[in-house]
Write an enzyme that holds these catalytic residues in place. Sequence first.
Site, PDB file in Angstrom:
ATOM      1  N   LYS A 189      -7.417  15.573 -36.493  1.00 12.77           N
ATOM      2  CA  LYS A 189      -6.502  14.951 -35.761  1.00 12.77           C
ATOM      3  C   LYS A 189      -5.167  15.748 -35.910  1.00 12.77           C
ATOM      4  CE  LYS A 189      -5.639  10.762 -33.589  1.00 12.77           C
ATOM      5  NZ  LYS A 189      -6.677   9.935 -33.104  1.00 12.77           N
ATOM      6  N   GLY A 224       0.287  -3.709 -26.801  1.00 17.01           N
ATOM      7  CA  GLY A 224       0.184  -1.946 -26.617  1.00 17.01           C
ATOM      8  C   GLY A 224      -0.386  -2.039 -25.095  1.00 17.01           C
ATOM      9  N   GLY A 274      -0.253   1.047 -23.284  1.00 21.15           N
ATOM     10  CA  GLY A 274      -0.412   2.505 -23.201  1.00 21.15           C
ATOM     11  C   GLY A 274      -1.945   2.775 -22.637  1.00 21.15           C
ATOM     12  N   ASN A 275      -2.365   4.219 -22.631  1.00 20.49           N
ATOM     13  CA  ASN A 275      -3.688   4.270 -22.147  1.00 20.49           C
ATOM     14  C   ASN A 275      -4.874   2.939 -22.374  1.00 20.49           C
ATOM     15  OD1 ASN A 275      -6.695   5.392 -22.314  1.00 20.49           O
ATOM     16  ND2 ASN A 275      -5.542   6.643 -20.686  1.00 20.49           N
ATOM     17  N   ALA A 276      -4.994   2.939 -23.689  1.00 21.09           N
ATOM     18  CA  ALA A 276      -5.881   1.993 -24.242  1.00 21.09           C
ATOM     19  C   ALA A 276      -5.572   0.498 -23.821  1.00 21.09           C
ATOM     20  CB  ALA A 276      -6.045   2.077 -25.486  1.00 21.09           C
ATOM     21  N   GLY A 277      -4.350   0.084 -24.218  1.00 21.13           N
ATOM     22  CA  GLY A 277      -4.114  -1.223 -23.764  1.00 21.13           C
ATOM     23  C   GLY A 277      -3.812  -1.741 -22.185  1.00 21.13           C
TER      24      GLY A 277
HETATM   25  N1  GLU Z   1      -7.395  10.032 -29.476  1.00 24.81           N
HETATM   26  C1  GLU Z   1      -8.760   9.400 -29.167  1.00 24.81           C
HETATM   27  C2  GLU Z   1      -9.132   8.648 -30.413  1.00 24.81           C
HETATM   28  O1  GLU Z   1      -8.312   8.391 -31.456  1.00 24.81           O
HETATM   29  C3  GLU Z   1      -9.607  10.080 -28.729  1.00 24.81           C
HETATM   30  C4  GLU Z   1     -10.144  11.455 -29.496  1.00 24.81           C
HETATM   31  C5  GLU Z   1     -11.157  12.524 -28.735  1.00 24.81           C
HETATM   32  O2  GLU Z   1     -11.365  12.148 -27.314  1.00 24.81           O
HETATM   33  O3  GLU Z   1     -11.206  13.459 -29.241  1.00 24.81           O
HETATM   34  O4  GLU Z   1     -10.216   8.172 -30.518  1.00 24.81           O
END
Ligand code: GLU
Length: 411
Positions: free
Chosen positions: A102, A214, A216-219
């Site tokens: 990360k 949230g 954003g993209n996920a929420g």
């Molecule tokens: N940032 C996303 C996660 O936390 C996706 C990570 C990725 O696709 O490598 O799972």
Amino acid sequence: MNPFVNAMRQLDRAAGILKLSDNIQDILKKPIRVLSARLSVEMDDGETREFQAFRSQYNDARGPFKGGIRYHPGVTEDEVKALSFWMTMKCAVVGLPLGGGKGGIVVDPKKMSEKELERLSRAYVQAFHKYLGPTKDVPAPDVYTNGQIMAWMLDEYEKIIGEHAPGMITGKPLELGGSRGRDTATAQGGAFVLQELMDKLGKKPKKTTVAIQGFGNAGANMAKILHDAGYTVVAVSDSRSGVCAKHGLDITRVLEHKEKTGSLSGFEGADALSNDDLLTLDVDVLIPAALENAITKDNAEKIRAGVILELANGPVTPDADEIFYKKGIICVPDILTNAGGVTVSYFEQVQNAMNYYWTDAEVREKLEKIMVDAFHAVWEKKEKHGVDMRTGAFLLAVDRVASAMRLRGLS
Ligand code: GLU
């Protein structure tokens, strides 16, 4: 409330049940390396500013390090380390041949111009490129990063190495080798998991109320997908404000409103509510989809939802987990629920390697199979060991990672 300390408590719990060797457990308690750099970026006013950047490469026993890059003022080294540990476990839960990593930059991207963001993103690749690549470490989007940022990073990387290498990063725009379905994959994967759980509990979407923290993209994508699937989404919130309507929000209109005004507040026909109030609403399903530590021992007792679906990474602390377990509240863990994002990132890399691209329907079908299988594998572990779902997921993941480590000669 250090997220890395919380992550290690989760690991210890599973390691104890698995009777992991001390050596493997010790190795799993530290990232292989944490890269750190101060990025110098020329701002539009001609001044140069420095930004602290990290890349934590946690474990690559199962394959190249994999995980997003976050742009947020609250980024810390321990946060990035925790997130890279969770990536290791997430990839293992869904059985991907990938490790965990990360990245993060301490920055408020909302205060940067487009050109400044481009220079910052290119500087990140300049600093860490030796450690990145399709067979080494593969970044992706995370909080406040997106396809355009991935495009700049890819371009910078390819300029440095002098050849095309689309598989060095995922979450790219389609024109540069992105995968169909990647932008909605985290939410779609979470929706598949929720559907399986609902089947287990004998519940129907039509009668199910949902609150999402949230946007954003996920929420936001989750709100749309669940709304379209017939769930009643009664409340959503972003980092600044929230809206709530007892009989359900028209999510298509909420999205239009946010697009137009830049904010959720003022959405007609709904009441305003705070992030804290959203978490304690009387709903069937609560979906934290923002940041870590949203639900702690301080507010866990007040949660009224029967199911918590963790779409963010690390939103529920171990102390809160214990409270939920005692009360019979089911918490579906992040490393399962939000694994759809990295799963389609993996599909993206596979397509890049073939240089042949799948349709939306092909991606969706493959994603569904992986998420549904992972859900049942976690459920089975939970039943077998009489533990909560998080521990079930960690039992599955830690065992897979440890087994790869043993095959490589560790004991
Ligand atoms: N940032 C996303 C996660 O936390 C996706 C990570 C990725 O696709 O490598 O799972």
